[in-house]
Design a protein around this motif. Structure first.
Motif, mmCIF file in Angstrom:
data_model
loop_
_atom_site.group_PDB
_atom_site.id
_atom_site.type_symbol
_atom_site.label_atom_id
_atom_site.label_comp_id
_atom_site.label_asym_id
_atom_site.label_seq_id
_atom_site.Cartn_x
_atom_site.Cartn_y
_atom_site.Cartn_z
ATOM 1 N N ARG A 12 0.863 -1.184 0.000
ATOM 2 C CA ARG A 12 0.000 0.000 0.000
ATOM 3 C C ARG A 12 0.901 1.236 0.000
ATOM 4 N NH1 ARG A 12 -3.976 0.432 4.941
ATOM 5 N NH2 ARG A 12 -5.039 -1.244 3.789
ATOM 6 N N GLY A 13 0.770 2.040 -1.022
ATOM 7 C CA GLY A 13 1.620 3.217 -1.114
ATOM 8 C C GLY A 13 3.082 2.871 -1.274
ATOM 9 N N GLY A 14 3.376 1.746 -1.906
ATOM 10 C CA GLY A 14 4.749 1.331 -2.148
ATOM 11 C C GLY A 14 5.415 0.649 -0.963
ATOM 12 N N LYS A 15 4.685 0.503 0.159
ATOM 13 C CA LYS A 15 5.257 -0.132 1.346
ATOM 14 C C LYS A 15 4.510 -1.412 1.711
ATOM 15 C CE LYS A 15 6.824 4.278 3.323
ATOM 16 N NZ LYS A 15 6.735 5.187 4.498
ATOM 17 N N LYS A 16 5.264 -2.380 2.227
ATOM 18 C CA LYS A 16 4.661 -3.629 2.659
ATOM 19 C C LYS A 16 4.028 -3.473 4.037
ATOM 20 C CE LYS A 16 7.137 -7.194 0.068
ATOM 21 N NZ LYS A 16 7.904 -8.455 0.160
ATOM 22 N N GLN A 17 2.939 -4.219 4.209
ATOM 23 C CA GLN A 17 2.222 -4.155 5.474
ATOM 24 C C GLN A 17 1.530 -5.495 5.707
ATOM 25 O OE1 GLN A 17 -0.382 -0.753 5.722
ATOM 26 N NE2 GLN A 17 -1.633 -1.647 7.334
ATOM 27 N N ASP A 18 1.517 -5.979 6.930
ATOM 28 C CA ASP A 18 0.858 -7.238 7.279
ATOM 29 C C ASP A 18 -0.485 -6.961 7.944
ATOM 30 O OD1 ASP A 18 2.892 -8.838 6.312
ATOM 31 O OD2 ASP A 18 3.948 -8.937 8.224
ATOM 32 N N LEU A 19 -1.495 -7.750 7.546
ATOM 33 C CA LEU A 19 -2.830 -7.666 8.139
ATOM 34 C C LEU A 19 -3.301 -9.063 8.513
ATOM 35 C CD1 LEU A 19 -4.631 -5.221 5.668
ATOM 36 C CD2 LEU A 19 -3.724 -4.659 7.915
ATOM 37 N N LYS A 20 -4.163 -9.137 9.500
ATOM 38 C CA LYS A 20 -4.764 -10.415 9.884
ATOM 39 C C LYS A 20 -6.260 -10.366 9.598
ATOM 40 C CE LYS A 20 -1.415 -11.787 13.429
ATOM 41 N NZ LYS A 20 -1.218 -12.133 14.863
ATOM 42 N N ILE A 21 -6.736 -11.387 8.876
ATOM 43 C CA ILE A 21 -8.143 -11.438 8.468
ATOM 44 C C ILE A 21 -8.782 -12.707 9.026
ATOM 45 C CG2 ILE A 21 -9.736 -11.503 6.524
ATOM 46 C CD1 ILE A 21 -7.642 -10.140 4.824
ATOM 47 N N ARG A 22 -9.922 -12.548 9.703
ATOM 48 C CA ARG A 22 -10.664 -13.719 10.173
ATOM 49 C C ARG A 22 -11.589 -14.174 9.053
ATOM 50 N NH1 ARG A 22 -10.679 -16.199 14.645
ATOM 51 N NH2 ARG A 22 -9.577 -14.480 15.688
ATOM 52 N N ILE A 23 -11.389 -15.401 8.583
ATOM 53 C CA ILE A 23 -12.083 -15.921 7.395
ATOM 54 C C ILE A 23 -13.568 -16.108 7.660
ATOM 55 C CG2 ILE A 23 -12.165 -17.790 5.709
ATOM 56 C CD1 ILE A 23 -9.652 -16.015 5.615
ATOM 57 N N GLY A 24 -14.398 -15.616 6.721
ATOM 58 C CA GLY A 24 -15.845 -15.691 6.848
ATOM 59 C C GLY A 24 -16.425 -17.001 6.346
ATOM 60 N N ALA A 25 -17.716 -17.222 6.651
ATOM 61 C CA ALA A 25 -18.420 -18.454 6.282
ATOM 62 C C ALA A 25 -19.272 -18.246 5.033
ATOM 63 C CB ALA A 25 -19.308 -18.892 7.442
ATOM 64 N N PRO A 26 -19.628 -19.341 4.327
ATOM 65 C CA PRO A 26 -20.454 -19.224 3.112
ATOM 66 C C PRO A 26 -21.801 -18.537 3.346
ATOM 67 C CG PRO A 26 -19.466 -21.413 3.268
ATOM 68 C CD PRO A 26 -19.174 -20.724 4.560
ATOM 69 N N LYS A 27 -22.433 -18.793 4.511
ATOM 70 C CA LYS A 27 -23.726 -18.159 4.784
ATOM 71 C C LYS A 27 -23.577 -16.648 4.880
ATOM 72 C CE LYS A 27 -25.960 -22.045 7.148
ATOM 73 N NZ LYS A 27 -26.560 -22.540 8.420
ATOM 74 N N GLU A 28 -22.509 -16.217 5.517
ATOM 75 C CA GLU A 28 -22.225 -14.790 5.623
ATOM 76 C C GLU A 28 -21.990 -14.209 4.237
ATOM 77 O OE1 GLU A 28 -18.850 -11.773 7.546
ATOM 78 O OE2 GLU A 28 -18.609 -13.940 7.705
ATOM 79 N N ALA A 29 -21.272 -14.968 3.404
ATOM 80 C CA ALA A 29 -20.976 -14.515 2.046
ATOM 81 C C ALA A 29 -22.246 -14.369 1.223
ATOM 82 C CB ALA A 29 -20.023 -15.497 1.365
ATOM 83 N N ALA A 30 -23.142 -15.369 1.301
ATOM 84 C CA ALA A 30 -24.379 -15.338 0.513
ATOM 85 C C ALA A 30 -25.234 -14.129 0.874
ATOM 86 C CB ALA A 30 -25.163 -16.623 0.733
ATOM 87 N N LYS A 31 -25.339 -13.842 2.171
ATOM 88 C CA LYS A 31 -26.147 -12.714 2.634
ATOM 89 C C LYS A 31 -25.549 -11.389 2.169
ATOM 90 C CE LYS A 31 -28.210 -10.813 6.852
ATOM 91 N NZ LYS A 31 -28.314 -10.951 8.327
ATOM 92 N N ALA A 32 -24.236 -11.264 2.334
ATOM 93 C CA ALA A 32 -23.568 -10.016 1.953
ATOM 94 C C ALA A 32 -23.586 -9.808 0.447
ATOM 95 C CB ALA A 32 -22.129 -10.035 2.463
ATOM 96 N N LEU A 33 -23.373 -10.890 -0.317
ATOM 97 C CA LEU A 33 -23.340 -10.765 -1.769
ATOM 98 C C LEU A 33 -24.717 -10.468 -2.348
ATOM 99 C CD1 LEU A 33 -20.808 -13.611 -2.649
ATOM 100 C CD2 LEU A 33 -20.425 -11.148 -2.725
ATOM 101 N N ALA A 34 -25.777 -11.029 -1.729
ATOM 102 C CA ALA A 34 -27.136 -10.726 -2.183
ATOM 103 C C ALA A 34 -27.418 -9.236 -2.001
ATOM 104 C CB ALA A 34 -28.147 -11.564 -1.408
#
Length: 481
Positions: A360-382
């Motif tokens: 980001r902006g030419g610099k490296k950065q580490d992030l931690k992401i908690r992986i979501g579930a398919p049901k959450e994905a279906a609701k959000a994508l709809a």
């Protein structure tokens, strides 16, 4: 020859020769202090393919499938008109009939319990599955589970026979130019062995863009009937599942594609354990960096996954990922393109935490992401479809599909339209149907949502639609919000 050399120098020369020979035939990684593996010894190229064939032919099976296709008779132009029905009547006889279809494919015995790995397109929708072993024994098989998104399926036979099984290698370590062997039943010719090399890795954009693609490309001869068979390295290990050919003639033209063994092994384990595949979800839309935006974003090479859009409230949004970030590493594994990020996230257990490295902006950065579930994905994508296109959709009923001569798993019906939304402005109304998105057939609401999620903001999209009042169909273009 060592004649004329003193005994002392002769011993030195022998020692040096032995060391050089040992280094030359040392398995990959041993020179770096790793313990050599006995199974990774030197390969005798003069007999390698013979050994691969002997080892694996007993574990490769011939699959015969029987299925049925429902054929709907087309509607007559005026059959809903009372005047027409009164004076002319309607033709008698069934409006639908079933046609029996037969197909052939290949599979590989996964374990001694009778589980067999093959392609979804070989056994999906089959009413009967028969398996013929290399010794000629024939058994009926049952579907354990399938995963259309990777085109993989597991079936099972019950037998007291002692079943041989294949061994999987590490497909991530396969190199372009490496020799490979394919075994299968092309056009019904059992136990056919062909050879070639790995022509390329990470091929995408070949089939449905909402599927999980990361194909190995090979020039080993693959033809119809090879589907579901193993692609092996010269140590006899499965590194791919032969799936598709790129061909103008329908026959082999030097371009075959295989699902990497790492993906196949992961999916097979889940199908055997649960009968289905539950995928992790990041909540992002990605694309491959172009030379222009790679330079602008401070990336030296066109590697990584460019974040094109983020689902509001999704896992990536909560973790602080932004549009324009380039993901270059996921769980310490290099990300080569957008498809590789999508595939890596999909195989991550739901609820677990993943570490990503971004630029980001030419610099490296580490992030931690908690992986979501398919049901959450279906609701959000709809919700995303409503936001981006201004419509809500549902599946077609059998009656609605039949009236239009469509299959029940084909297209979606619009239930609500925002008048000033992207589709409302170009004339869509509630009751209209959508059959295609940018040339990709829509198999149902879930598939429609996934195809829309791949669209970029402000992108022009072409939809094949059916007007609910006239029944006429045609292509309509709109701009995604």
């Amino acid at each position: 020859m060592l004649l004329g050399i003193s005994a002392r120098y002769r011993r030195h020369l022998i020692i040096v020769t032995a060391i050089m020979a040992a280094l030359f035939f040392m398995p990959a990684g041993s020179a770096k202090g790793q313990a050599p593996e006995r199974s990774k010894g030197p390969v005798d190229l003069s007999t390698a393919i013979i050994q691969v064939a002997k080892k694996n032919i007993p574990a490769v099976v011939h699959i015969e499938v029987t299925g049925q296709q429902e054929i709907v008779m087309p509607s007559l132009p005026f059959e809903d008109d009372p005047f027409f029905r009164y004076f002319f009547g309607l033709p008698k006889g069934p409006r639908k009939y079933r046609k029996e279809l037969k197909g052939l494919g290949t599979g590989m015995i996964y374990d001694a319990r009778g589980h067999i790995l093959t392609n979804y397109h070989v056994v999906g929708g089959a009413t009967r599955i028969d398996v013929v072993l290399s010794n000629g024994s024939k058994y009926g098989a049952k579907l354990v589970g399938s995963d259309p998104k990777t085109d993989l399926a597991v079936i099972r036979i019950s037998t007291k026979e002692r079943l041989p099984s294949v061994t999987f290698g590490d497909s991530d370590k396969v190199q372009v130019g490496e020799w490979v062997v394919a075994i299968g039943h092309p056009r019904g010719l059992d136990q056919t062995v062909t050879q070639g090399i790995i022509s390329a890795k990470h091929r995408t954009g070949i089939t449905d863009p909402s599927s999980y693609q990361d194909f190995l490309q090979t020039d080993a001869a693959i033809n119809p009937g090879n589907s579901g068979g193993p692609l092996l390295n010269l140590r006899g290990e499965v590194i791919g599942v032969n799936t598709i050919i790129v061909s103008g003639s329908g026959g082999f033209e030097g371009i075959g594609l295989a699902i990497p063994g790492s993906i196949a092994l992961h999916v097979a384990k889940l199908l055997i354990a649960h009968g289905k595949v539950e995928r992790g979800w990041l909540g992002v839309s990605v694309q491959d960096p172009t030379p222009e935006n790679a330079k602008a974003l401070g990336v030296a090479a066109r590697k990584g996954a460019l974040i094109a859009d983020i689902v509001k409230g999704g896992p990536a949004d909560r973790a602080g990922l932004r549009k324009g970030d380039i993901v270059v590493s996921y769980q310490s594994k290099e990300i080569s393109n957008g498809a590789s990020l999508r595939n890596e996230a999909a195989t991550t257990p739901v609820g677990s935490e993943a570490r990503v490295t971004i630029i980001r902006g030419g610099k490296k950065q580490d992030l931690k992401i908690r992986i979501g579930a398919p049901k959450e994905a279906a609701k959000a994508l709809a919700a995303s479809v409503k936001e981006r296109l201004g419509v809500e959709v549902r599946a077609l009923t059998q009656k609605e599909a039949g009236r239009r001569g469509l299959g029940s798993a084909q297209g979606v019906l619009i239930t609500w339209v925002e008048p000033k939304g992207p589709l409302g402005r170009v004339g869509f109304e509630a009751g209209d149907m959508i059959l295609e998105v940018n040339g990709q057939a829509v198999s149902g609401p879930e598939n429609f949502i996934e195809l829309v999620a791949l669209l970029k903001p402000k992108q022009q999209v072409t939809l094949l639609a059916v007007d609910h009042s006239s029944g006429s169909s045609g292509y309509v273009q709109a701009v995604v919000r």
